[in-house]
Scaffold this active site. Structure first.
Site, PDB file in Angstrom:
ATOM      1  CG  HIS A 123      -4.509   0.436  -8.239  1.00  0.00           C
ATOM      2  ND1 HIS A 123      -5.861   0.409  -7.992  1.00  0.00           N
ATOM      3  CD2 HIS A 123      -3.966   1.259  -7.323  1.00  0.00           C
ATOM      4  CE1 HIS A 123      -6.117   1.205  -6.977  1.00  0.00           C
ATOM      5  NE2 HIS A 123      -4.989   1.734  -6.542  1.00  0.00           N
ATOM      6  CG  HIS A 147      -2.055   0.876   1.273  1.00  0.00           C
ATOM      7  ND1 HIS A 147      -2.405   1.684   0.240  1.00  0.00           N
ATOM      8  CD2 HIS A 147      -2.927   1.171   2.290  1.00  0.00           C
ATOM      9  CE1 HIS A 147      -3.432   2.445   0.591  1.00  0.00           C
ATOM     10  NE2 HIS A 147      -3.763   2.154   1.838  1.00  0.00           N
ATOM     11  CG  ASP A 197       2.911   4.403  -4.335  1.00  0.00           C
ATOM     12  OD1 ASP A 197       2.886   5.562  -3.887  1.00  0.00           O
ATOM     13  OD2 ASP A 197       2.216   3.482  -3.889  1.00  0.00           O
TER      14      ASP A 197
HETATM   15  N1  CMC Z   1       4.560  -7.070 -10.424  1.00  0.00           N
HETATM   16  C1  CMC Z   1       4.434  -8.302 -10.973  1.00  0.00           C
HETATM   17  N2  CMC Z   1       3.293  -8.988 -11.018  1.00  0.00           N
HETATM   18  C2  CMC Z   1       2.220  -8.422 -10.482  1.00  0.00           C
HETATM   19  C3  CMC Z   1       2.251  -7.137  -9.895  1.00  0.00           C
HETATM   20  C4  CMC Z   1       3.489  -6.465  -9.889  1.00  0.00           C
HETATM   21  N3  CMC Z   1       3.599  -5.247  -9.359  1.00  0.00           N
HETATM   22  N4  CMC Z   1       1.024  -6.814  -9.438  1.00  0.00           N
HETATM   23  C5  CMC Z   1       0.232  -7.861  -9.733  1.00  0.00           C
HETATM   24  N5  CMC Z   1       0.959  -8.821 -10.363  1.00  0.00           N
HETATM   25  C6  CMC Z   1       0.456 -10.089 -10.908  1.00  0.00           C
HETATM   26  C7  CMC Z   1       0.211 -11.099  -9.808  1.00  0.00           C
HETATM   27  O1  CMC Z   1       1.348 -11.896  -9.581  1.00  0.00           O
HETATM   28  C8  CMC Z   1      -0.952 -11.869 -10.375  1.00  0.00           C
HETATM   29  O2  CMC Z   1      -0.460 -12.748 -11.358  1.00  0.00           O
HETATM   30  P1  CMC Z   1      -1.091 -14.226 -11.520  1.00  0.00           P
HETATM   31  O3  CMC Z   1      -2.504 -13.976 -11.973  1.00  0.00           O
HETATM   32  O4  CMC Z   1      -0.236 -14.911 -12.501  1.00  0.00           O
HETATM   33  O5  CMC Z   1      -1.039 -14.859 -10.152  1.00  0.00           O
HETATM   34  C9  CMC Z   1      -1.781 -10.810 -11.099  1.00  0.00           C
HETATM   35  O6  CMC Z   1      -0.825  -9.805 -11.474  1.00  0.00           O
HETATM   36  C10 CMC Z   1      -2.864 -10.179 -10.237  1.00  0.00           C
HETATM   37  O7  CMC Z   1      -2.262  -9.728  -9.034  1.00  0.00           O
HETATM   38  P2  CMC Z   1      -2.987  -9.634  -7.637  1.00  0.00           P
HETATM   39  O8  CMC Z   1      -1.970  -9.686  -6.542  1.00  0.00           O
HETATM   40  O9  CMC Z   1      -4.099 -10.651  -7.600  1.00  0.00           O
HETATM   41  O10 CMC Z   1      -3.645  -8.208  -7.744  1.00  0.00           O
HETATM   42  P3  CMC Z   1      -4.212  -7.376  -6.542  1.00  0.00           P
HETATM   43  O11 CMC Z   1      -5.301  -6.556  -7.088  1.00  0.00           O
HETATM   44  O12 CMC Z   1      -4.516  -8.220  -5.372  1.00  0.00           O
HETATM   45  O13 CMC Z   1      -2.958  -6.461  -6.111  1.00  0.00           O
HETATM   46  C11 CMC Z   1      -1.476  -4.704  -5.802  1.00  0.00           C
HETATM   47  C12 CMC Z   1      -2.860  -5.114  -6.305  1.00  0.00           C
HETATM   48  C13 CMC Z   1      -1.330  -3.171  -5.885  1.00  0.00           C
HETATM   49  C14 CMC Z   1      -1.288  -5.114  -4.341  1.00  0.00           C
HETATM   50  C15 CMC Z   1      -0.399  -5.377  -6.700  1.00  0.00           C
HETATM   51  O14 CMC Z   1      -0.551  -4.981  -8.045  1.00  0.00           O
HETATM   52  C16 CMC Z   1       1.014  -5.118  -6.218  1.00  0.00           C
HETATM   53  O15 CMC Z   1       1.516  -5.829  -5.337  1.00  0.00           O
HETATM   54  N6  CMC Z   1       1.706  -4.052  -6.767  1.00  0.00           N
HETATM   55  C17 CMC Z   1       3.024  -3.704  -6.286  1.00  0.00           C
HETATM   56  C18 CMC Z   1       2.888  -2.856  -5.029  1.00  0.00           C
HETATM   57  C19 CMC Z   1       2.411  -1.464  -5.340  1.00  0.00           C
HETATM   58  O16 CMC Z   1       2.892  -0.811  -6.253  1.00  0.00           O
HETATM   59  N7  CMC Z   1       1.472  -0.968  -4.522  1.00  0.00           N
HETATM   60  C20 CMC Z   1       0.940   0.376  -4.630  1.00  0.00           C
HETATM   61  C21 CMC Z   1      -0.507   0.399  -5.018  1.00  0.00           C
HETATM   62  S1  CMC Z   1      -1.099   2.025  -5.500  1.00  0.00           S
HETATM   63  C22 CMC Z   1      -1.021   3.000  -4.083  1.00  0.00           C
HETATM   64  C23 CMC Z   1      -1.676   2.415  -2.897  1.00  0.00           C
HETATM   65  O17 CMC Z   1      -2.806   1.932  -2.956  1.00  0.00           O
HETATM   66  O18 CMC Z   1      -1.082   2.476  -1.822  1.00  0.00           O
END
Ligand code: CMC
Length: 422
Positions: free
Chosen positions: A301, A262, A357
C-alpha cells in the site's frame, strides 16, 4: 514555538523561512524564491494536495479514522448509512437526523426507466464495472439541476440520489450480465439487504437475505467508505475542481477505481489464487513475484507500511461469513501466501503487508458474487467518501481548478518535414 524550515536558493543566496504545519510546507515558499521553480513529484509521492478533515490514515501505526472515529469501532457498532452521514456531515447523526437521512436515501433508490434501456444497449457480457461507470455518468443527463453545484440543497439532493442509486445500478449491471430480469428496489429493506435482494431475487415474492451476511456486507461497506486522497478520490477532486456536476465526477472516480492497482485488486487477488491452484504451489509463486514476474495482489500500500487495519477486520468478518456459507477453498492458499510472504525478507524489507483487498474477495465469492462484481462492491460504499471530498473541495477557498505543471523533456523546436520528404 512553531517549527520552521528555511530553504536557500544557492544560485542567488535568497532564503525563505516557512512554517512546518502537519508535516507540510506550503509550495508558495518555492514560488517566493523563484516563480518558475517547480517540484517534480511523479505520482504525488510527497504532495499534500489539500487540507482535509474527513479521514486520517497513519500508515506506520496502521490507524484509520473517519472524522476521528476509529474504523474498528465503526465496523463493530455503526452501519454503512450512518457512516456515510458521518463522512458527509462531519458528525454522527442524532436519531431524528438518521431517520430523515435513512428515509431520504431509501426513497431515492429507483432509477429512471430509461436507464434500463440504456443498459440494454451494452453487449451481453459487458463488465459490470464498465456498465456502472457509464450509467453513473449518464445520470447527469437525467438530472440537469446537478449543475447547480453551489446551491447547497441541490448539491445534497444529488448526494442522496447517488448514494441511493449506486446499489440499484450495480445490481442492474449484474442482472444484465447474467441475462436475468432487473429486480426493483424493495424499500422495506435496509441498504445492504436491499442490494442483496436486487442481486439475487428470483421467483420468491420477497428476498430476505441472511441477516448475518447482510451485516457482513454492511461492515465491508463501512471499511471501503473512504480512504483519504487515494487514486479515485484524487480523480473525483480533480474533475470536481473544474466544477463538473457530481455524476460526471463520480463516473471519473469510478473509472479510476476500476484499475487493477486500485479497486480492481480484489478481483485480481482471486484470479491470482485460482492461478496458483494449490497450497504446494505457493513457494514457487512467491519466488516468481520476487523475480519481478508479477505482483502479489492484495499486498502493499502506498500509505500503510504495516498491517492494513481494514484487512484485520475483513479477516475476522471472513471467519463469520464462512461459518454460514462454508469455507472458500481458496482460503488455505491465501493463508499460506500471507504466512510465507510475512516471513520473507523481500516483503518485510519493503514493508508489504496484506491490504483490504487480500481477503475481501474471498468473502464476496463465498456470498455468491461473480468476480466481475468485486470492484463494483467497492464503488458502492466509496461513493459516500468521494462525495464527502467533493463537498469539502467546493467549500475550500484555497482550492482552484487542478492544473499541475510538468518537466518538459521533449524535442527542441524543429521544422516540420512534409510527408513526401520523410
Ligand atoms: N507484490 C510484490 N512487490 C511489490 C508489491 C506487491 N504487491 N507492491 C509493491 N511491491 C514492491 C515494488 O516492486 C517495489 O519494489 P522495488 O523497490 O524493488 O522496485 C516496492 O515494493 C515499492 O513498490 P511501489 O510500486 O513503488 O509502491 P507504491 O506505493 O507505488 O504501490 C500499490 C502501492 C498498492 C500500487 C502496490 O503495493 C501494488 O501494486 N499492490 C498490489 C495491488 C493491490 O493490492 N492494490 C490494492 C491497494 S489497497 C486498496 C486500494 O487502494 O484500492
Amino acid at each position: 514555538m512553531a517549527e520552521t524550515i528555511t530553504i536557500t536558493d544557492d544560485r542567488t543566496g535568497k532564503q525563505v523561512t516557512v512554517p512546518l504545519e502537519h508535516g507540510t510546507i506550503p509550495s508558495s515558499a518555492l514560488r517566493e524564491l523563484d516563480p518558475d521553480l517547480r517540484v517534480y513529484d511523479p505520482a504525488f509521492m510527497s504532495t499534500a494536495s489539500c487540507s482535509s478533515t474527513i479521514t486520517l490514515v497513519d500508515g506506520d501505526a496502521g490507524i484509520l479514522r473517519y472524522r476521528g472515529y476509529p474504523i474498528e469501532q465503526l465496523a463493530e457498532s455503526s452501519t454503512y448509512l450512518e457512516v456515510a452521514y458521518l463522512l458527509l456531515h462531519g458528525e454522527l447523526p442524532t436519531k431524528d437526523q438518521f431517520e430523515d437521512w435513512r428515509h431520504e436515501v431509501t426513497i431515492h433508490t429507483y432509477v429512471h426507466e430509461k436507464v434500463k434501456s440504456f443498459i440494454d444497449g451494452f453487449h451481453y457480457d459487458a463488465h459490470p464495472m464498465g456498465v456502472l461507470v457509464s450509467t453513473v455518468a449518464a445520470l447527469s443527463t437525467f438530472y440537469p439541476d446537478a449543475k447547480s453545484i453551489f446551491d447547497e440543497s441541490s448539491r445534497m439532493k444529488q448526494v442522496i440520489r447517488l448514494i441511493a442509486k449506486m446499489p440499484t445500478l450495480a445490481a442492474f449491471a449484474h442482472r444484465y450480465s447474467v441475462g436475468q430480469p432487473f429486480v426493483y428496489p424493495d424499500n422495506s429493506l435496509d441498504y445492504a439487504s436491499n442490494f442483496l435482494s436486487m442481486m439475487y431475487q428470483t421467483v420468491e415474492p420477497r428476498f430476505d437475505a441472511n441477516p448475518a451476511l447482510a451485516k457482513a456486507l454492511d461492515v465491508l461497506f463501512i471499511l471501503h467508505a473512504d480512504h483519504e486522497q487515494n487514486c479515485s478520490t484524487t480523480a473525483m477532486r480533480t474533475v470536481g475542481s473544474s466544477q463538473a456536476d457530481p455524476y460526471s465526477a463520480t463516473a471519473a472516480a469510478a473509472a479510476a477505481l476500476y484499475g487493477p492497482l486500485h479497486g480492481g485488486a480484489n478481483e485480481a487477488v482471486i484470479r491470482m489464487l485460482q492461478r496458483i491452484g494449490s497450497v504446494d504451489q505457493v513457494p514457487a509463486f512467491i519466488e516468481s513475484v520476487k523475480q519481478g514476474e508479477g505482483r502479489l495482489m492484495g499486498f502493499g500500500h502506498r500509505v500503510y507500511k504495516s498491517y492494513d487495519p481494514r484487512a484485520t477486520i475483513v479477516k475476522q468478518t471472513a471467519d463469520e461469513v464462512f461459518e454460514i456459507t462454508g469455507s472458500n477453498p481458496l482460503l488455505d492458499i491465501a493463508l499460506q501466501l500471507e504466512s510465507v510472504a510475512l516471513s520473507d525478507d523481500y516483503f518485510t524489507e519493503r514493508k508489504l503487508y496484506p491490504n483490504v483487498d487480500f481477503y475481501s474477495g474471498l468473502i464476496y465469492q463465498a456470498m455468491g458474487f461473480p468476480l466481475e462484481m468485486f470492484t463494483v462492491l467497492f464503488a458502492i460504499p466509496r461513493t459516500s467518501g468521494w462525495l464527502a471530498h467533493w463537498i469539502e473541495l467546493l467549500g475550500d477557498k484555497e482550492q482552484k481548478i487542478a492544473r499541475p505543471r510538468q518537466k518538459y523533456v521533449g524535442a527542441e523546436e524543429r521544422p516540420y518535414v512534409p510527408l513526401d520528404d520523410r
